[in-house]
Design a protein around this motif. Sequence first.
Motif, PDB file in Angstrom:
ATOM      1  N   PHE A 291       0.440  -0.961  -0.003  1.00 39.64           N
ATOM      2  CA  PHE A 291       0.095   0.163   0.180  1.00 39.64           C
ATOM      3  C   PHE A 291       0.971   1.424   0.179  1.00 39.64           C
ATOM      4  CE2 PHE A 291      -2.019  -3.415   1.150  1.00 39.64           C
ATOM      5  CZ  PHE A 291      -3.613  -3.058   0.995  1.00 39.64           C
ATOM      6  N   ILE A 292       0.861   1.709  -1.174  1.00 35.13           N
ATOM      7  CA  ILE A 292       1.926   2.835  -1.156  1.00 35.13           C
ATOM      8  C   ILE A 292       1.145   4.497  -1.608  1.00 35.13           C
ATOM      9  CG2 ILE A 292       2.270   2.231  -3.384  1.00 35.13           C
ATOM     10  CD1 ILE A 292       5.330   3.619  -2.835  1.00 35.13           C
ATOM     11  N   SER A 293       1.568   5.434  -1.366  1.00 34.57           N
ATOM     12  CA  SER A 293       0.831   6.986  -1.204  1.00 34.57           C
ATOM     13  C   SER A 293       1.521   7.799  -1.879  1.00 34.57           C
ATOM     14  CB  SER A 293       0.440   7.188   0.245  1.00 34.57           C
ATOM     15  OG  SER A 293      -0.087   8.730  -0.161  1.00 34.57           O
ATOM     16  N   ILE A 294       1.213   7.662  -3.066  1.00 34.23           N
ATOM     17  CA  ILE A 294       1.734   9.053  -4.153  1.00 34.23           C
ATOM     18  C   ILE A 294       1.451  10.556  -4.144  1.00 34.23           C
ATOM     19  CG2 ILE A 294       3.090   7.006  -5.010  1.00 34.23           C
ATOM     20  CD1 ILE A 294       1.430   7.610  -7.387  1.00 34.23           C
ATOM     21  N   THR A 295       0.867  10.645  -2.909  1.00 32.70           N
ATOM     22  CA  THR A 295       0.280  12.151  -3.157  1.00 32.70           C
ATOM     23  C   THR A 295       1.243  12.928  -3.370  1.00 32.70           C
ATOM     24  OG1 THR A 295       0.496  12.444  -0.475  1.00 32.70           O
ATOM     25  CG2 THR A 295      -1.700  11.499  -1.812  1.00 32.70           C
ATOM     26  N   GLY A 296       0.655  14.919  -3.495  1.00 32.65           N
ATOM     27  CA  GLY A 296       1.449  15.741  -3.199  1.00 32.65           C
ATOM     28  C   GLY A 296       1.492  16.548  -5.004  1.00 32.65           C
TER      29      GLY A 296
ATOM     30  N   SER B 243      10.359   6.955  -5.051  1.00 28.25           N
ATOM     31  CA  SER B 243       9.814   5.716  -3.976  1.00 28.25           C
ATOM     32  C   SER B 243       8.724   4.479  -4.622  1.00 28.25           C
ATOM     33  CB  SER B 243       8.548   6.949  -3.190  1.00 28.25           C
ATOM     34  OG  SER B 243       7.959   6.008  -2.334  1.00 28.25           O
ATOM     35  N   LEU B 244       8.076   5.210  -5.573  1.00 31.57           N
ATOM     36  CA  LEU B 244       7.520   3.622  -6.426  1.00 31.57           C
ATOM     37  C   LEU B 244       8.262   2.581  -6.785  1.00 31.57           C
ATOM     38  CD1 LEU B 244       4.257   3.343  -6.719  1.00 31.57           C
ATOM     39  CD2 LEU B 244       4.870   4.228  -9.135  1.00 31.57           C
ATOM     40  N   GLY B 245       8.952   3.112  -7.578  1.00 35.20           N
ATOM     41  CA  GLY B 245      10.067   2.534  -7.948  1.00 35.20           C
ATOM     42  C   GLY B 245      10.598   1.904  -6.898  1.00 35.20           C
ATOM     43  N   TRP B 246      11.252   1.544  -5.283  1.00 37.03           N
ATOM     44  CA  TRP B 246      11.300   1.428  -4.986  1.00 37.03           C
ATOM     45  C   TRP B 246      10.485  -0.027  -4.794  1.00 37.03           C
ATOM     46  CZ3 TRP B 246      14.280   3.647  -0.014  1.00 37.03           C
ATOM     47  CH2 TRP B 246      15.402   4.737  -0.176  1.00 37.03           C
ATOM     48  N   THR B 247       9.098  -0.362  -4.882  1.00 32.54           N
ATOM     49  CA  THR B 247       8.707  -1.296  -4.358  1.00 32.54           C
ATOM     50  C   THR B 247       7.980  -1.593  -6.140  1.00 32.54           C
ATOM     51  OG1 THR B 247       5.943   0.216  -5.254  1.00 32.54           O
ATOM     52  CG2 THR B 247       7.326  -0.074  -3.087  1.00 32.54           C
ATOM     53  N   GLU B 248       8.390  -1.475  -7.009  1.00 33.58           N
ATOM     54  CA  GLU B 248       8.409  -2.539  -8.127  1.00 33.58           C
ATOM     55  C   GLU B 248       8.175  -3.562  -8.611  1.00 33.58           C
ATOM     56  OE1 GLU B 248      10.628  -0.774 -11.253  1.00 33.58           O
ATOM     57  OE2 GLU B 248      12.406  -1.596 -11.151  1.00 33.58           O
ATOM     58  N   SER B 249       9.311  -4.380  -7.825  1.00 35.82           N
ATOM     59  CA  SER B 249       9.403  -5.751  -7.022  1.00 35.82           C
ATOM     60  C   SER B 249       8.443  -6.410  -6.790  1.00 35.82           C
ATOM     61  CB  SER B 249      11.002  -6.468  -6.593  1.00 35.82           C
ATOM     62  OG  SER B 249      10.271  -6.044  -5.058  1.00 35.82           O
ATOM     63  N   ALA B 250       6.811  -5.876  -6.136  1.00 34.45           N
ATOM     64  CA  ALA B 250       5.997  -6.002  -5.804  1.00 34.45           C
ATOM     65  C   ALA B 250       5.275  -6.563  -6.648  1.00 34.45           C
ATOM     66  CB  ALA B 250       5.424  -5.005  -4.590  1.00 34.45           C
TER      67      ALA B 250
ATOM     68  N   ARG C  56       0.078  -4.208  -6.069  1.00 38.82           N
ATOM     69  CA  ARG C  56       0.276  -3.030  -5.278  1.00 38.82           C
ATOM     70  C   ARG C  56      -0.725  -2.162  -5.221  1.00 38.82           C
ATOM     71  NH1 ARG C  56       5.635  -0.181  -7.658  1.00 38.82           N
ATOM     72  NH2 ARG C  56       4.229  -0.369  -9.616  1.00 38.82           N
ATOM     73  N   SER C  57      -1.096  -1.300  -3.837  1.00 37.63           N
ATOM     74  CA  SER C  57      -2.544  -0.095  -4.012  1.00 37.63           C
ATOM     75  C   SER C  57      -2.187   0.457  -3.688  1.00 37.63           C
ATOM     76  CB  SER C  57      -3.174  -1.167  -3.136  1.00 37.63           C
ATOM     77  OG  SER C  57      -4.532  -0.289  -2.895  1.00 37.63           O
ATOM     78  N   VAL C  58      -1.871   1.890  -5.053  1.00 33.59           N
ATOM     79  CA  VAL C  58      -1.427   3.160  -5.226  1.00 33.59           C
ATOM     80  C   VAL C  58      -2.624   4.164  -4.390  1.00 33.59           C
ATOM     81  CG1 VAL C  58      -0.500   5.081  -6.613  1.00 33.59           C
ATOM     82  CG2 VAL C  58       0.050   2.198  -6.952  1.00 33.59           C
ATOM     83  N   PHE C  59      -2.316   5.477  -3.653  1.00 32.96           N
ATOM     84  CA  PHE C  59      -3.354   5.882  -2.963  1.00 32.96           C
ATOM     85  C   PHE C  59      -2.936   6.971  -3.924  1.00 32.96           C
ATOM     86  CE2 PHE C  59      -5.283   9.887  -1.318  1.00 32.96           C
ATOM     87  CZ  PHE C  59      -6.017   9.873  -1.176  1.00 32.96           C
ATOM     88  N   ALA C  60      -3.744   7.720  -5.308  1.00 35.51           N
ATOM     89  CA  ALA C  60      -3.039   8.671  -5.791  1.00 35.51           C
ATOM     90  C   ALA C  60      -4.096  10.137  -5.724  1.00 35.51           C
ATOM     91  CB  ALA C  60      -3.293   8.302  -7.192  1.00 35.51           C
TER      92      ALA C  60
ATOM     93  N   THR D 141       4.914   4.877   2.988  1.00 32.96           N
ATOM     94  CA  THR D 141       4.124   6.423   3.362  1.00 32.96           C
ATOM     95  C   THR D 141       4.625   7.614   2.434  1.00 32.96           C
ATOM     96  OG1 THR D 141       5.964   7.426   4.839  1.00 32.96           O
ATOM     97  CG2 THR D 141       4.206   6.298   5.410  1.00 32.96           C
ATOM     98  N   ASP D 142       4.360   8.740   1.819  1.00 37.88           N
ATOM     99  CA  ASP D 142       4.820   9.361   0.460  1.00 37.88           C
ATOM    100  C   ASP D 142       6.377   9.961   1.735  1.00 37.88           C
ATOM    101  OD1 ASP D 142       2.817  10.520  -1.240  1.00 37.88           O
ATOM    102  OD2 ASP D 142       2.050  10.399   0.523  1.00 37.88           O
ATOM    103  N   PRO D 143       7.400   9.696   0.298  1.00 36.02           N
ATOM    104  CA  PRO D 143       8.615  10.674   0.747  1.00 36.02           C
ATOM    105  C   PRO D 143       8.314  12.360   1.284  1.00 36.02           C
ATOM    106  CG  PRO D 143       8.564   9.987  -1.952  1.00 36.02           C
ATOM    107  CD  PRO D 143       7.326   9.285  -0.921  1.00 36.02           C
TER     108      PRO D 143
END
Length: 354
Positions: free
Chosen positions: A6-11, A25-32, A35-39, A84-86
């Motif tokens: 579960f990764i947040s990419i707000t901004g 940050s999303l790239g760090w999880t590309e091996s998963a 994924r559930s992304v909050f945009a 969490t968001d960077p």
Amino acid sequence: MRHRVFISITGQENNFGDFFIRRASLGWTESANCRSVFAAHHDDGWVEAAGVRADDVVTRGGALHRLAWLLSSVVSRRRPVLVTDPGEVWLVRSRFFQHLFQLLIAAAIVLRRGHIIIPPHAVAQQRAAGVWPPTLWLHRALAKLADVCLWREAHSLEMIGEGDLSPDIAFSEPLRPGSEVRRLCLVSLRGDRELPSEEWLKGLSAAVTEAGLDIVVFAQVDRDANLAAAVAESLAATYNSGSFWNPDSEADLRALSDQAAVVISDRLHVLALGALSGAVPLEVVADPEAKVRAHFSAIGIHDMSFDSRGRTSEEIARWIAGRLDRRSSVEDAVANAHRALSEWRGLVERLIGR
């Protein structure tokens, strides 16, 4: 049990810097593989450019939608990993309940033997930010629960007392050799500043003219555009009016950075993008805040911020000219930062892959 990330990419919608670090940050999880992304309210173009895959589950909306998305992590059939968001975290009074809810969700995830990942971030320290102690305590508790908690500058780490110091996640982007011969000085300033003084304008012009550089002025975010145009006019410089807050224009911005000998800005990620291409990052403004110099100090680039208030054009020109030969040391520092972030990314990938 396989994990669900579960990764947040707000901004901010029109801020290339926010996009830049969330893509990393999303790239760090590309091996998963799940994924559930909050945009938040980002459109399809922004989300796709950030690296969201067709098989990712994307949730959009405001605060209530984010709360529901967080709750879904607790009831996920797979073991949850919350990322969490960077970037900056605001520990103000008005965000107390937001931090409280996130902490409760994180505790539930830990009880389910899931993982909490906090990518490189920092406590917002702008003059308007402030810190409310109860909110700070909640974030300290979250940091203590996290498997990985990274701080991109030392003062925030000292304030919270939990986690590790790391470079800004922007430096996990690929390094670029850039042009062998550099002919440009890039200038990009925050739009909430006043037009720089005559002494600033004369000093900058003198330094770059002596170095044989041409000035190109641009805006990283849309609200910087009016000041950028005024600075370009005052310097008789080129104003690049491209929409660099749009990820579709990234290639144009990188092409400029590849040709730059120096980037002068008070925008952290304008300077980081330039440094990734080997340009010397310098902050030359009146009353600079600590943010930029603290983040570059964390990767070993020091004495790169200059308070121009009350300084003569000769002092400004001399300070800039004395730092234009730092390309080699900048490239070394950025390469070291990139390697450090690669190690942290490897740890995150191992946690996801367990």
